[in-house]
Motif scaffolding. Structure first.
Motif, PDB file in Angstrom:
ATOM      1  N   PRO A 173     -11.536  49.414 -17.335  1.00  0.00           N
ATOM      2  CA  PRO A 173     -12.650  49.632 -16.381  1.00  0.00           C
ATOM      3  C   PRO A 173     -12.394  50.741 -15.462  1.00  0.00           C
ATOM      4  O   PRO A 173     -11.424  51.393 -15.683  1.00  0.00           O
ATOM      5  CB  PRO A 173     -12.288  48.046 -15.381  1.00  0.00           C
ATOM      6  CG  PRO A 173     -10.891  47.883 -15.762  1.00  0.00           C
ATOM      7  CD  PRO A 173     -10.582  48.387 -16.863  1.00  0.00           C
ATOM      8  N   GLY A 174     -13.242  50.919 -14.551  1.00  0.00           N
ATOM      9  CA  GLY A 174     -13.426  51.895 -13.596  1.00  0.00           C
ATOM     10  C   GLY A 174     -13.517  53.398 -14.084  1.00  0.00           C
ATOM     11  O   GLY A 174     -13.405  54.152 -13.543  1.00  0.00           O
ATOM     12  N   GLN A 175     -14.097  53.466 -15.379  1.00  0.00           N
ATOM     13  CA  GLN A 175     -14.329  54.762 -16.046  1.00  0.00           C
ATOM     14  C   GLN A 175     -15.728  55.156 -15.758  1.00  0.00           C
ATOM     15  O   GLN A 175     -15.786  56.393 -16.152  1.00  0.00           O
ATOM     16  CB  GLN A 175     -14.102  54.729 -17.606  1.00  0.00           C
ATOM     17  CG  GLN A 175     -12.814  54.011 -17.877  1.00  0.00           C
ATOM     18  CD  GLN A 175     -11.488  55.100 -17.521  1.00  0.00           C
ATOM     19  OE1 GLN A 175     -11.710  55.968 -17.780  1.00  0.00           O
ATOM     20  NE2 GLN A 175     -10.620  54.301 -16.687  1.00  0.00           N
ATOM     21  N   MET A 273     -20.405  51.066  -3.930  1.00  0.00           N
ATOM     22  CA  MET A 273     -20.118  50.678  -5.396  1.00  0.00           C
ATOM     23  C   MET A 273     -21.056  50.308  -6.278  1.00  0.00           C
ATOM     24  O   MET A 273     -21.051  50.306  -7.688  1.00  0.00           O
ATOM     25  CB  MET A 273     -18.985  49.372  -5.226  1.00  0.00           C
ATOM     26  CG  MET A 273     -17.939  49.547  -4.255  1.00  0.00           C
ATOM     27  SD  MET A 273     -16.583  50.818  -5.217  1.00  0.00           S
ATOM     28  CE  MET A 273     -16.494  52.060  -3.899  1.00  0.00           C
ATOM     29  N   TYR A 302     -21.782  48.203 -11.235  1.00  0.00           N
ATOM     30  CA  TYR A 302     -20.550  48.576 -10.474  1.00  0.00           C
ATOM     31  C   TYR A 302     -19.757  49.392 -11.528  1.00  0.00           C
ATOM     32  O   TYR A 302     -18.480  48.860 -11.819  1.00  0.00           O
ATOM     33  CB  TYR A 302     -19.863  47.354  -9.911  1.00  0.00           C
ATOM     34  CG  TYR A 302     -20.848  46.650  -9.006  1.00  0.00           C
ATOM     35  CD1 TYR A 302     -20.552  46.874  -7.654  1.00  0.00           C
ATOM     36  CD2 TYR A 302     -21.712  45.572  -9.643  1.00  0.00           C
ATOM     37  CE1 TYR A 302     -21.704  45.866  -6.672  1.00  0.00           C
ATOM     38  CE2 TYR A 302     -22.400  44.966  -8.612  1.00  0.00           C
ATOM     39  CZ  TYR A 302     -22.299  44.981  -7.226  1.00  0.00           C
ATOM     40  OH  TYR A 302     -23.078  44.312  -6.424  1.00  0.00           O
ATOM     41  N   TYR A 304     -17.396  51.819 -11.241  1.00  0.00           N
ATOM     42  CA  TYR A 304     -16.096  51.862 -10.842  1.00  0.00           C
ATOM     43  C   TYR A 304     -15.306  50.995 -10.349  1.00  0.00           C
ATOM     44  O   TYR A 304     -14.091  51.065  -9.782  1.00  0.00           O
ATOM     45  CB  TYR A 304     -16.367  53.050  -9.694  1.00  0.00           C
ATOM     46  CG  TYR A 304     -16.572  54.357 -10.313  1.00  0.00           C
ATOM     47  CD1 TYR A 304     -15.939  55.398 -11.018  1.00  0.00           C
ATOM     48  CD2 TYR A 304     -17.952  54.579 -10.237  1.00  0.00           C
ATOM     49  CE1 TYR A 304     -16.388  56.340 -11.807  1.00  0.00           C
ATOM     50  CE2 TYR A 304     -18.606  56.069 -10.846  1.00  0.00           C
ATOM     51  CZ  TYR A 304     -17.672  56.864 -11.591  1.00  0.00           C
ATOM     52  OH  TYR A 304     -18.149  57.899 -12.156  1.00  0.00           O
ATOM     53  N   LEU A 305     -15.872  49.710 -10.567  1.00  0.00           N
ATOM     54  CA  LEU A 305     -15.049  48.515 -10.177  1.00  0.00           C
ATOM     55  C   LEU A 305     -14.353  47.724 -11.222  1.00  0.00           C
ATOM     56  O   LEU A 305     -14.666  48.315 -12.580  1.00  0.00           O
ATOM     57  CB  LEU A 305     -15.846  47.503  -9.573  1.00  0.00           C
ATOM     58  CG  LEU A 305     -16.471  47.728  -8.113  1.00  0.00           C
ATOM     59  CD1 LEU A 305     -17.189  46.587  -7.245  1.00  0.00           C
ATOM     60  CD2 LEU A 305     -15.443  48.266  -7.048  1.00  0.00           C
ATOM     61  N   HIS A 306     -13.206  47.075 -11.072  1.00  0.00           N
ATOM     62  CA  HIS A 306     -12.716  46.381 -12.257  1.00  0.00           C
ATOM     63  C   HIS A 306     -13.279  45.459 -12.923  1.00  0.00           C
ATOM     64  O   HIS A 306     -13.234  45.008 -14.250  1.00  0.00           O
ATOM     65  CB  HIS A 306     -11.330  45.766 -11.791  1.00  0.00           C
ATOM     66  CG  HIS A 306     -10.194  46.940 -11.458  1.00  0.00           C
ATOM     67  ND1 HIS A 306      -9.068  46.760 -11.018  1.00  0.00           N
ATOM     68  CD2 HIS A 306     -10.314  48.285 -11.526  1.00  0.00           C
ATOM     69  CE1 HIS A 306      -8.421  47.793 -10.586  1.00  0.00           C
ATOM     70  NE2 HIS A 306      -9.214  48.871 -11.224  1.00  0.00           N
ATOM     71  N   PHE A 360     -12.279  57.203  -4.204  1.00  0.00           N
ATOM     72  CA  PHE A 360     -11.285  56.574  -4.893  1.00  0.00           C
ATOM     73  C   PHE A 360     -10.328  55.603  -3.833  1.00  0.00           C
ATOM     74  O   PHE A 360      -9.805  54.749  -4.437  1.00  0.00           O
ATOM     75  CB  PHE A 360     -10.361  57.472  -5.545  1.00  0.00           C
ATOM     76  CG  PHE A 360      -9.856  58.516  -4.877  1.00  0.00           C
ATOM     77  CD1 PHE A 360      -8.492  58.312  -4.163  1.00  0.00           C
ATOM     78  CD2 PHE A 360     -10.294  59.853  -4.830  1.00  0.00           C
ATOM     79  CE1 PHE A 360      -7.847  59.219  -3.270  1.00  0.00           C
ATOM     80  CE2 PHE A 360      -9.548  60.879  -4.165  1.00  0.00           C
ATOM     81  CZ  PHE A 360      -8.340  60.554  -3.150  1.00  0.00           C
ATOM     82  N   GLU A 363     -12.309  52.499  -3.436  1.00  0.00           N
ATOM     83  CA  GLU A 363     -12.043  51.469  -4.873  1.00  0.00           C
ATOM     84  C   GLU A 363     -10.937  50.894  -4.774  1.00  0.00           C
ATOM     85  O   GLU A 363     -10.876  49.810  -5.222  1.00  0.00           O
ATOM     86  CB  GLU A 363     -12.368  52.655  -5.752  1.00  0.00           C
ATOM     87  CG  GLU A 363     -13.776  53.099  -6.016  1.00  0.00           C
ATOM     88  CD  GLU A 363     -13.826  54.233  -7.169  1.00  0.00           C
ATOM     89  OE1 GLU A 363     -12.677  54.792  -7.839  1.00  0.00           O
ATOM     90  OE2 GLU A 363     -14.837  55.082  -7.145  1.00  0.00           O
ATOM     91  N   GLU A 364      -9.785  51.723  -4.428  1.00  0.00           N
ATOM     92  CA  GLU A 364      -8.518  50.946  -4.338  1.00  0.00           C
ATOM     93  C   GLU A 364      -8.543  49.646  -3.520  1.00  0.00           C
ATOM     94  O   GLU A 364      -8.075  48.418  -4.024  1.00  0.00           O
ATOM     95  CB  GLU A 364      -7.436  51.769  -3.665  1.00  0.00           C
ATOM     96  CG  GLU A 364      -7.227  53.026  -4.618  1.00  0.00           C
ATOM     97  CD  GLU A 364      -6.083  52.657  -5.635  1.00  0.00           C
ATOM     98  OE1 GLU A 364      -5.369  51.778  -5.563  1.00  0.00           O
ATOM     99  OE2 GLU A 364      -5.550  53.571  -6.449  1.00  0.00           O
ATOM    100  N   ASN A 367     -11.083  46.905  -5.208  1.00  0.00           N
ATOM    101  CA  ASN A 367     -10.582  46.515  -6.665  1.00  0.00           C
ATOM    102  C   ASN A 367      -9.159  45.575  -6.476  1.00  0.00           C
ATOM    103  O   ASN A 367      -9.139  44.711  -7.509  1.00  0.00           O
ATOM    104  CB  ASN A 367     -10.073  47.760  -7.691  1.00  0.00           C
ATOM    105  CG  ASN A 367     -11.417  48.370  -8.269  1.00  0.00           C
ATOM    106  OD1 ASN A 367     -12.462  47.426  -8.802  1.00  0.00           O
ATOM    107  ND2 ASN A 367     -11.521  49.465  -8.422  1.00  0.00           N
TER     108      ASN A 367
END
Length: 765
Positions: A173-175, A273, A302, A304-306, A360, A363-364, A367
């Motif tokens: 994920p998050g790619q 997101m 989404y 860039y989310l897990h 980022f 996102e941390e 996530n």
């Protein structure tokens, strides 16, 4: 919402996930029942207790389905369930149920593949017969015929767009990748719970009742309804009678959108997101055929989310069947918890608002609350998110609400997840705007994992964005690349530069009771994460690319906060490593002059057997690379350099030749080489006060093989070395010493007051 078209890469997955076709989900897994009877519709009609359900069926297109051939499982509410439902919702009669509501009720009650009570919790996938046991009693959901389709979404800027939910998730994920299957209807799941499932998974009824506190568990429940009659067999499937009308469950995104108590968390997701990417043309044309209207439609995702909160299919495992056995989990902090966390931690280190933060960092935070698997109430401590962190909540204290979603578990929590990113030394990197480049470098070199590891104790010296730029290191966010303009490092790959530079600023403490290194007082040496050494003297710190005068100054006040795995400090400049050969350090220090004259003389002597007198020997030393022959530069080396008086004594003892106007002969070159190699201890750094009291092998090999010296480094200011004859040489260390504990590239240099004899036999002196 980050409404940037084409921001995320959209991968359109072709292939058929025939959700709505009869027999679509691995029909050959179960044998078709052998009985012959009426189809489901006619059977229910004959039973007489399902007239309300059939009235709803008649308002939809599913009457034809239930009357025809097929292979279905249907969870059918009886008339008593309908009467309770209508009373609860103020509906006077079944005739007043709208077509839309009837569609919801019927489509959500219908699933593919006929299953008995005994087999419904088996994982439906094709496996060899001998592996069938691994599929039994591990499923708790089925895909229904209810899907959301295209709908109107109000973007963050207030505009309305037509969207369809993303329907697949990436294994990594998050790619920034959006996976969308054209034939994937993103159908909602219906949960069910059996005694066998709970027993197989090691769960209890309390896990079920945590989501449905008012429900009575009967051993076979569908959501919060009891199955009051099971295994009613029809020609085209299996009917299980439930005592409650079940409406389609919301997915975790829909639950969060409607949760006023967590509106702040939802606003973050919507603003930062959510990405919209154009749906593929084939999808648009199909929608035009179905509706008669062509319109622009976007995939809502989404990337860039897990996990995508609106994806119903979990991970597309074994033909998109993974949602039967696993699910997403979302922990949504309340507004009060989020605001408290913002004021105390998230916006307390330099950023004034989320708008200032890099994505980022946000996102941390988000996530950390997303788990790509089912976090059952009894499994908070043992289930990990993609960061490898457990759910750090007390289910009896911190969870203020729990709901079963169509695609996951939804918990409302009264605190923010205590993620490693913001409780370890990574906090000061992520939450201080001065260190965004430090974070980018950590990611590029994969060093971030060590810093965010809560059990890995670290002492970190941060490099600011300004210091990176002044050093000549730059980062391009556009193409995610690093470059540098540092001449001495020009032959190194950029990732090697970053990795070595970062590790020079990190000190790993292997034991939990080890004190943090106090570099503000006294003097000494410290080993960093990559095994290199840094030296300090009363708050001055330097590495192999610096000296006492050119090194960094420690800001002692910057290290006042001790985090769960360490502490961070600030320096007025970065520590620099050298890539120069050892000769560059020897030739520039007058204290080593007597030793280095032999190196120079050797390199200026004509090579053995050379016809051209300009062809110089490299038997001992190469002045171009400034490296010694046959001494590895890949391993640490400790160089013991006899002072000028000791060199004269070595000449008198016959260990070194006299220096004359003539070139060294080959025999004399060999003498110099033996002398150099015996005074170089291989594969380790040895220095005063590092607790080493043992033998150390040299780079010289005699007829018996490896040679060694004995070392005593237990005292603060002296290093004592004994050769095989017991002769002692001492290196004296002071905090400002320019000739002992000199840091070089992959080496440390000490000036000793005596020579070491490489000869094993006794020789009269």
């Amino acid at each position: 919402m980050k409404n940037v078209l084409f921001k995320a890469l959209m991968v359109v997955v072709f292939g058929s996930l025939l959700v709505f076709s009869a027999g679509c989900e691995d029909d050959n897994y179960y044998e078709k029942p052998s009985w012959v009877g009426e189809p489901i519709y006619q059977m229910l009609e004959a039973e007489g207790d399902f007239s309300h359900y059939l009235a709803c069926v008649d308002k939809t297109g599913y009457a034809k389905v239930l009357k025809a051939s097929g292979f279905y499982t249907v969870f059918v509410p009886n008339n008593a369930a309908f009467e309770a439902f209508m009373e609860e919702h103020g509906i006077g009669s079944v005739e007043e149920i709208s077509e839309e509501l009837a569609e919801d009720i019927v489509s959500y009650s219908l699933t593919s593949v006929a299953s008995t009570e005994q087999t419904i919790d088996d994982f439906q996938r094709n496996v060899a017969y001998e592996d069938r046991e691994t599929n039994l009693n591990i499923a708790f959901k089925r895909r229904t015929y209810k899907s959301k389709g295209v709908y109107t979404f109000t973007a963050q800027d207030g505009s309305s767009v037509e969207v369809v939910d993303v329907n697949q998730a990436s294994e990594i994920p998050g790619q920034g990748v959006v996976y969308f299957g054209l034939e994937n209807k993103n159908a909602k799941n219906i949960p069910f719970f059996t005694d066998a499932f709970l027993q197989t998974k090691g769960l209890s009824v309390e896990d079920y009742n945590f989501f449905y506190p008012d429900a009575e568990f009967s051993g076979f429940n569908v959501a919060d309804a009891r199955v009051v009659a099971s295994d009613l067999r029809a020609e085209n499937g299996m009917v299980h009678v439930v005592d409650k009308v079940l409406l389609p469950l919301a997915n975790v995104e829909e639950l969060l959108e409607d949760a006023e108590e967590s509106s702040g968390f939802y606003d973050i997701l919507k603003k930062y997101m959510v990405y919209l990417t154009p749906a593929p043309r084939d999808f648009l044309l199909r929608e035009e055929r179905n509706t008669g209207v062509y319109k622009d439609i976007y995939i809502k995702s989404y990337p860039y989310l897990h996990f995508p909160l609106n994806n119903e299919n979990h991970l597309s495992v074994d033909g998109a069947q993974g949602s039967q056995i696993d699910t997403w989990t979302l922990f949504a902090p309340t507004n009060e918890a989020l605001q408290s966390y913002f004021s105390e931690t998230f916006l307390a280190k330099g950023y004034q608002s989320l708008e200032e933060m890099p994505l980022f960092v946000i996102e941390e935070l988000v996530n950390a609350h997303l788990f790509r698997n089912a976090v059952w109430p009894s499994r908070f401590a043992t289930t990990q998110n993609y960061f490898g962190e457990p759910a750090r909540f007390d289910k009896d204290v911190d969870v203020v609400g729990a709901q079963m979603a169509s695609n996951g578990f939804y918990y409302t929590v009264s605190k923010v997840q205590e993620t490693n990113a913001f409780s370890t030394v990574m906090r000061d990197v992520l939450l201080d705007p001065r260190y965004t480049m430090f974070y980018r470098a950590l990611v590029a070199t994969e060093n971030q994992y060590q810093l965010r590891n809560p059990i890995s104790r670290q002492q970190v010296y941060l490099i600011s964005n300004e210091q990176f730029n002044e050093l000549g290191l730059t980062y391009s966010a556009t193409d995610n690349t690093w470059t540098h303009e540092i001449p001495e490092w020009q032959d190194l790959a950029i990732t090697s530069v970053l990795d070595r530079l970062l590790n020079l600023h990190m000190i790993f403490l292997p034991n939990a009771d080890d004190p943090f290194e106090d570099l503000s007082t006294g003097y000494g040496l410290v080993e960093t994460n990559n095994g290199e050494l840094i030296r300090y003297f009363r708050g001055r710190i330097w590495a192999s690319g610096q000296t006492l005068l050119t090194g960094a100054t420690l800001n002692v006040e910057s290290g006042k906060d001790t985090l769960v795995n360490g502490i961070t400090y600030e320096l007025n400049k970065p520590l620099l490593f050298s890539t120069q050969g050892i000769g560059a350090f020897l030739e520039s220090n007058a204290s080593y002059r007597g030793f280095f004259r032999y190196i120079e003389k050797s390199a200026n002597s004509t090579a053995a057997g050379a016809e051209d007198p300009n062809e110089k020997s490299r038997l001992v030393y190469d002045p171009d690379t400034k490296r010694f022959a046959d001494i590895s530069i890949a391993d640490p080396q400790t160089y013991l350099i006899p002072n000028n008086t000791a060199i004269d004594a070595a000449v008198a003892a016959g260990l070194l030749p006299q220096i004359t106007a003539a070139d060294f002969t080959t025999a004399e070159q060999e003498m110099v080489k033996r002398f150099v190699q015996f005074h170089t201890l291989r594969r380790q750094y040895i220095y005063p006060n590092n607790g080493y009291n043992n033998i150390a092998y040299t780079n010289f090999k005699d007829n018996d093989g490896d040679t060694y010296v004995s070392v005593d480094s237990n005292t603060t200011d002296q290093l004592k070395i004994y050769d095989r004859k017991g002769r002692e040489a001492v290196a004296t260390f002071t905090g400002t010493s320019p000739h002992t504990c000199v840091l070089a590239n992959g080496a440390i240099i000490h000036l000793i007051d005596n020579y070491l004899d490489y000869r094993a036999e006794l020789v009269e002196e």
